[in-house]
Design a protein around this motif. Sequence first.
Motif, mmCIF file in Angstrom:
data_model
loop_
_atom_site.group_PDB
_atom_site.id
_atom_site.type_symbol
_atom_site.label_atom_id
_atom_site.label_comp_id
_atom_site.label_asym_id
_atom_site.label_seq_id
_atom_site.Cartn_x
_atom_site.Cartn_y
_atom_site.Cartn_z
ATOM 1 N N GLY A 182 0.814 -1.210 0.000
ATOM 2 C CA GLY A 182 0.000 0.000 0.000
ATOM 3 C C GLY A 182 0.844 1.255 0.000
ATOM 4 O O GLY A 182 0.564 2.212 -0.746
ATOM 5 N N HIS A 185 2.478 1.665 -3.378
ATOM 6 C CA HIS A 185 1.567 2.048 -4.454
ATOM 7 C C HIS A 185 1.294 3.551 -4.433
ATOM 8 O O HIS A 185 1.258 4.176 -5.494
ATOM 9 N N ILE A 186 1.114 4.136 -3.265
ATOM 10 C CA ILE A 186 0.819 5.563 -3.228
ATOM 11 C C ILE A 186 2.041 6.384 -3.642
ATOM 12 O O ILE A 186 1.931 7.416 -4.308
ATOM 13 N N HIS A 192 -1.790 9.669 -8.204
ATOM 14 C CA HIS A 192 -2.327 9.908 -6.864
ATOM 15 C C HIS A 192 -1.520 10.993 -6.150
ATOM 16 O O HIS A 192 -2.090 11.835 -5.444
ATOM 17 N N PHE A 278 -6.902 2.126 -6.753
ATOM 18 C CA PHE A 278 -6.136 1.328 -5.788
ATOM 19 C C PHE A 278 -6.515 -0.150 -5.888
ATOM 20 O O PHE A 278 -5.666 -1.033 -5.770
ATOM 21 N N VAL A 303 -1.684 2.626 2.253
ATOM 22 C CA VAL A 303 -2.006 3.774 1.402
ATOM 23 C C VAL A 303 -2.115 5.038 2.248
ATOM 24 O O VAL A 303 -1.617 6.111 1.876
#
Length: 361
Positions: A182, A185-186, A192, A278, A303
Amino acid sequence: MRRPLLAWLAVLLGLALPAEAHEVNLVTARVALSPDRTVSAELGLKGSDVDRLIGTKIYDARRDAVDPAAVEAAKPAILAYMGTHLAVTGGARACSAGNAAILADGDGIVYRNSFACANVTGDIVYRSTVLTEKDRAARQVVLIAQGRSETQALLDAHNTTVTLSTAPPSLSSTMQRYLITGVEHIFLGYDHVAFLVAIVLWARRLLPVVKIVTAFTIAHSLTLSLAALNVLVIPSRIVEPAIAASIVFVAVENFFSRDIDKRWRVAFLFGLIHGFGFAGALREIGLPPDAIVPALAAFNVGVEIGQIAIVALLLPVLGVLDRVTAAGREQPARAARLVYVTSAMIGVLGGYWLLTRVFEA
């Protein structure tokens, strides 16, 4: 025993039969792992090999067969040997062995036993030095059955173990993996990051930022969960352009509004869209069937940690720039030029992503 199979395996493995034709130097084994972590093992040995291993007299060379009565008499010695040279372990702990059986089978014997591994953790490993511990030229062919699949392994004096199943990861390690995913990924999701930067550019107080981040988190957590659990799934050809459009919107809005107190509403609305994005990343790695909720929660937390880190890094930088551009003023203020230039750059990037994603869809 299956003589054609033994003969074929001997040729395949390049095993040379010794001077005495009844010595094969080969053990055949079938090991089956059931869903309840019970291992069933069946080994076949030539009677002559048993005699030279243990010192028994069960094999009759003239008849090329074993004597069932002699096999029964030698059963304690054979079981003792097997108990020393054959084991099934789980996480280096021995699995509980059942009642072993020794059966006469033509010119050899068959050993059968089961091992209960439900109460031990870790990898389930079959270990055998039967025959190979005495004859370094000997081999053991192991057929491994698990469900409908079967694989084959070859053991010798140097290679004595076969891993039947790897241990399922612990709950803590699973959650750690999804937490890190998470966060990654952000940070790696440039769209994002661009959205977060654009939506807080006018912020000079902490409370509005907290409201924005909280609203964004609640929204994306909701749609992420729905999509990850296949309750509500929107195709990426719709989601990805919509995410790009949200970036363009907040970038353009910076030119017309400085009301940061009400931006949590925009963050919530577009957070719903980003949540589906997401979920797309989460579907690529999948959710573990036995820990869906913890993994999903850990990914969400990851995230959240990532976006808090981004905002926590951005706000001090903006604060420093405020002081630098406030030369001669009593109170620092956010320079409009900084916001406009940054928003323009983000808007151009968002527009580019929007066009490419629309035409790629």
